[in-house]
Structures are given as structure tokens and as C-alpha cells.
Scaffold this motif. Structure first.
Motif, mmCIF file in Angstrom:
data_model
loop_
_atom_site.group_PDB
_atom_site.id
_atom_site.type_symbol
_atom_site.label_atom_id
_atom_site.label_comp_id
_atom_site.label_asym_id
_atom_site.label_seq_id
_atom_site.Cartn_x
_atom_site.Cartn_y
_atom_site.Cartn_z
ATOM 1 N N PRO A 26 0.834 -1.204 0.000
ATOM 2 C CA PRO A 26 0.000 0.000 0.000
ATOM 3 C C PRO A 26 0.871 1.257 0.000
ATOM 4 O O PRO A 26 1.896 1.318 0.662
ATOM 5 N N VAL A 27 0.452 2.237 -0.777
ATOM 6 C CA VAL A 27 1.186 3.505 -0.873
ATOM 7 C C VAL A 27 0.209 4.644 -0.601
ATOM 8 O O VAL A 27 -0.856 4.727 -1.207
ATOM 9 N N MET A 28 0.608 5.498 0.334
ATOM 10 C CA MET A 28 -0.127 6.728 0.600
ATOM 11 C C MET A 28 0.748 7.891 0.161
ATOM 12 O O MET A 28 1.947 7.882 0.388
ATOM 13 N N THR A 62 -2.727 8.749 10.854
ATOM 14 C CA THR A 62 -2.326 7.591 11.661
ATOM 15 C C THR A 62 -3.360 6.472 11.550
ATOM 16 O O THR A 62 -3.010 5.306 11.369
ATOM 17 N N ASP A 63 -4.619 6.827 11.623
ATOM 18 C CA ASP A 63 -5.685 5.830 11.491
ATOM 19 C C ASP A 63 -5.655 5.174 10.117
ATOM 20 O O ASP A 63 -5.847 3.964 9.990
ATOM 21 N N GLU A 64 -5.400 5.955 9.094
ATOM 22 C CA GLU A 64 -5.341 5.427 7.724
ATOM 23 C C GLU A 64 -4.163 4.469 7.569
ATOM 24 O O GLU A 64 -4.298 3.403 6.959
ATOM 25 N N ILE A 65 -3.019 4.819 8.130
ATOM 26 C CA ILE A 65 -1.855 3.930 8.065
ATOM 27 C C ILE A 65 -2.157 2.620 8.782
ATOM 28 O O ILE A 65 -1.883 1.541 8.250
ATOM 29 N N ARG A 66 -2.740 2.701 9.951
ATOM 30 C CA ARG A 66 -3.109 1.475 10.694
ATOM 31 C C ARG A 66 -4.065 0.611 9.880
ATOM 32 O O ARG A 66 -3.933 -0.604 9.836
ATOM 33 N N LEU A 68 -4.450 0.502 6.585
ATOM 34 C CA LEU A 68 -3.765 -0.100 5.438
ATOM 35 C C LEU A 68 -2.850 -1.244 5.866
ATOM 36 O O LEU A 68 -2.720 -2.244 5.162
ATOM 37 N N LEU A 69 -2.211 -1.107 7.028
ATOM 38 C CA LEU A 69 -1.302 -2.145 7.501
ATOM 39 C C LEU A 69 -2.048 -3.389 7.972
ATOM 40 O O LEU A 69 -1.509 -4.488 7.942
ATOM 41 N N SER A 70 -3.280 -3.227 8.389
ATOM 42 C CA SER A 70 -4.043 -4.374 8.888
ATOM 43 C C SER A 70 -4.685 -5.187 7.769
ATOM 44 O O SER A 70 -5.171 -6.284 8.021
ATOM 45 N N THR A 71 -4.676 -4.689 6.560
ATOM 46 C CA THR A 71 -5.296 -5.431 5.444
ATOM 47 C C THR A 71 -4.312 -6.289 4.710
ATOM 48 O O THR A 71 -3.162 -6.220 4.802
#
Length: 71
Positions: A26-28, A62-66, A68-71
């Protein structure tokens, strides 16, 4: 960021996506650059999220990063 000194963010994403083992990472994008419609369209096909610097709270990012990392 899209405006880096040695390799811009577009080049980075392009290079990243060329490697099969990294294709699904994933890339933000968090940038101060005013994106053209064609840049935004290209990034939308290559990244999960695009944020303009200063327009989103630290908590949202921060919520968005979490997420993306959980998927």
C-alpha cells in the motif's frame, strides 16, 4: 512525498510497482504539490490514498496507516 530531491514520488511509485514482490504494497501520498487532473488520475491507479499536506489531521493519517497495515 511527490517532490523529493533525487527521485520524485512519481518515479518512486513507478519503480516500486515494477517489482512483483512489492506490487501490492500500500502507498499513501502526502504532498504539498498542486496535482494536475492527469497526475491525480495516475496516482489514483497506483496508490491507496492521496492527501494534501495541511488538509488532514495527524490522527486521520495515523488511522489510515493502521487501516492499510491491517489489510
Amino acid at each position: 512525498d511527490l517532490m523529493m530531491p533525487e527521485m520524485n514520488g512519481f518515479e518512486f511509485v513507478r519503480s516500486l510497482r515494477q517489482h512483483p514482490q512489492w506490487h501490492s504494497l500500500p502507498v499513501m501520498v502526502l504532498t504539498a504539490k498542486d496535482l494536475t487532473p492527469s497526475e491525480r488520475e495516475w496516482l489514483s491507479g497506483q496508490t491507496q490514498r492521496i492527501y494534501q499536506k495541511g488538509s488532514s489531521s495527524r490522527q486521520l493519517l495515523t488511522d489510515e496507516i493502521r487501516s492499510l497495515l491491517s489489510t
